[in-house]
Write a protein that holds these residues in place. Structure first.
Motif, short mmCIF file in Angstrom:
data_model
loop_
_atom_site.label_atom_id
_atom_site.label_comp_id
_atom_site.label_asym_id
_atom_site.label_seq_id
_atom_site.Cartn_x
_atom_site.Cartn_y
_atom_site.Cartn_z
N THR A 23 -25.12 31.06 -23.85
CA THR A 23 -26.10 31.87 -23.15
C THR A 23 -27.19 30.99 -22.55
O THR A 23 -27.49 29.92 -23.07
CB THR A 23 -26.72 32.92 -24.09
OG1 THR A 23 -27.67 33.68 -23.36
CG2 THR A 23 -27.39 32.30 -25.28
N ASP A 24 -27.77 31.46 -21.46
CA ASP A 24 -28.87 30.73 -20.82
C ASP A 24 -30.23 31.29 -21.24
O ASP A 24 -31.25 30.84 -20.75
CB ASP A 24 -28.74 30.80 -19.30
CG ASP A 24 -27.69 29.85 -18.78
OD1 ASP A 24 -27.47 28.81 -19.43
OD2 ASP A 24 -27.09 30.13 -17.73
N ASN A 60 -21.71 28.11 -31.74
CA ASN A 60 -21.41 28.09 -30.31
C ASN A 60 -22.37 28.93 -29.49
O ASN A 60 -22.45 28.77 -28.27
CB ASN A 60 -19.98 28.56 -30.07
CG ASN A 60 -18.99 27.51 -30.48
OD1 ASN A 60 -18.90 26.46 -29.88
ND2 ASN A 60 -18.26 27.77 -31.55
N LEU A 61 -23.10 29.82 -30.11
CA LEU A 61 -23.99 30.74 -29.39
C LEU A 61 -25.04 30.06 -28.52
O LEU A 61 -25.26 30.50 -27.39
CB LEU A 61 -24.65 31.69 -30.40
CG LEU A 61 -25.30 32.94 -29.83
CD1 LEU A 61 -24.27 33.77 -29.06
CD2 LEU A 61 -25.89 33.76 -30.96
N ILE A 70 -35.73 35.20 -23.80
CA ILE A 70 -36.34 34.92 -22.50
C ILE A 70 -35.23 34.56 -21.52
O ILE A 70 -34.46 33.62 -21.76
CB ILE A 70 -37.34 33.75 -22.61
CG1 ILE A 70 -38.41 34.09 -23.64
CG2 ILE A 70 -37.97 33.46 -21.26
CD1 ILE A 70 -39.28 32.91 -24.02
N PRO A 71 -35.11 35.30 -20.42
CA PRO A 71 -34.04 34.99 -19.45
C PRO A 71 -34.14 33.56 -18.93
O PRO A 71 -35.23 33.02 -18.76
CB PRO A 71 -34.29 36.00 -18.32
CG PRO A 71 -35.08 37.10 -18.94
CD PRO A 71 -35.89 36.46 -20.02
N GLY A 72 -32.98 32.97 -18.67
CA GLY A 72 -32.92 31.58 -18.22
C GLY A 72 -33.51 31.35 -16.85
O GLY A 72 -33.87 30.23 -16.52
N VAL A 108 -18.56 21.57 -25.15
CA VAL A 108 -17.60 21.16 -24.11
C VAL A 108 -17.60 22.16 -22.98
O VAL A 108 -17.61 21.79 -21.80
CB VAL A 108 -16.18 20.99 -24.71
CG1 VAL A 108 -15.13 20.88 -23.63
CG2 VAL A 108 -16.14 19.79 -25.62
N TRP A 109 -17.62 23.44 -23.31
CA TRP A 109 -17.61 24.47 -22.27
C TRP A 109 -18.87 24.38 -21.41
O TRP A 109 -18.81 24.52 -20.19
CB TRP A 109 -17.52 25.86 -22.91
CG TRP A 109 -17.47 26.95 -21.89
CD1 TRP A 109 -16.40 27.35 -21.16
CD2 TRP A 109 -18.57 27.76 -21.48
NE1 TRP A 109 -16.77 28.37 -20.32
CE2 TRP A 109 -18.09 28.64 -20.50
CE3 TRP A 109 -19.91 27.82 -21.85
CZ2 TRP A 109 -18.90 29.57 -19.89
CZ3 TRP A 109 -20.72 28.77 -21.24
CH2 TRP A 109 -20.21 29.62 -20.28
#
Length: 99
Positions: A21-22, A16-17, A28-30, A89-90
């Motif tokens: 996260t983005d 699920n990880l 690297i930040p999204g 799904v989330w």
């Protein structure tokens, strides 16, 4: 028995990880690089093999490691994808407030 429970919990978390996260490659930040589904799929594959490596090390501590063939990887890969369903799904189906 505790190792099996921890390994199953780790597998669910790892599956699920990528969807939680983005950050691309978890570093690297999204906002600097748009994280699209291809990145999430690549992270999912990498985490599958990482969890498999941990399972192999745990198996080697207890007994001799059994040889695995393509059927094993097909079954465990499908199970890993099923474990990723809540995160998918989330990320893609759950309605976000205000959108």
């Amino acid at each position: 028995m505790l190792e099996i429970a921890l390994l199953c919990g780790l597998a669910v978390l790892a599956a699920n990880l990528p969807f939680l996260t983005d950050r691309v490659a978890f570093a690297i930040p999204g906002d600097k690089l748009k994280k699209h589904f291809g990145w999430r799929l690549l992270e999912l594959v990498i985490l599958y093999f990482l969890v498999g490596g941990i399972a192999r090390v745990l198996e080697a501590r207890v007994t001799s490691v059994q040889p695995q063939h393509w059927e094993f990887f097909a079954a465990t890969g499908a199970l890993f994808i099923v474990m990723a369903w809540p995160g998918f799904v989330w990320r893609y189906f759950w309605r976000k407030p205000g959108l």
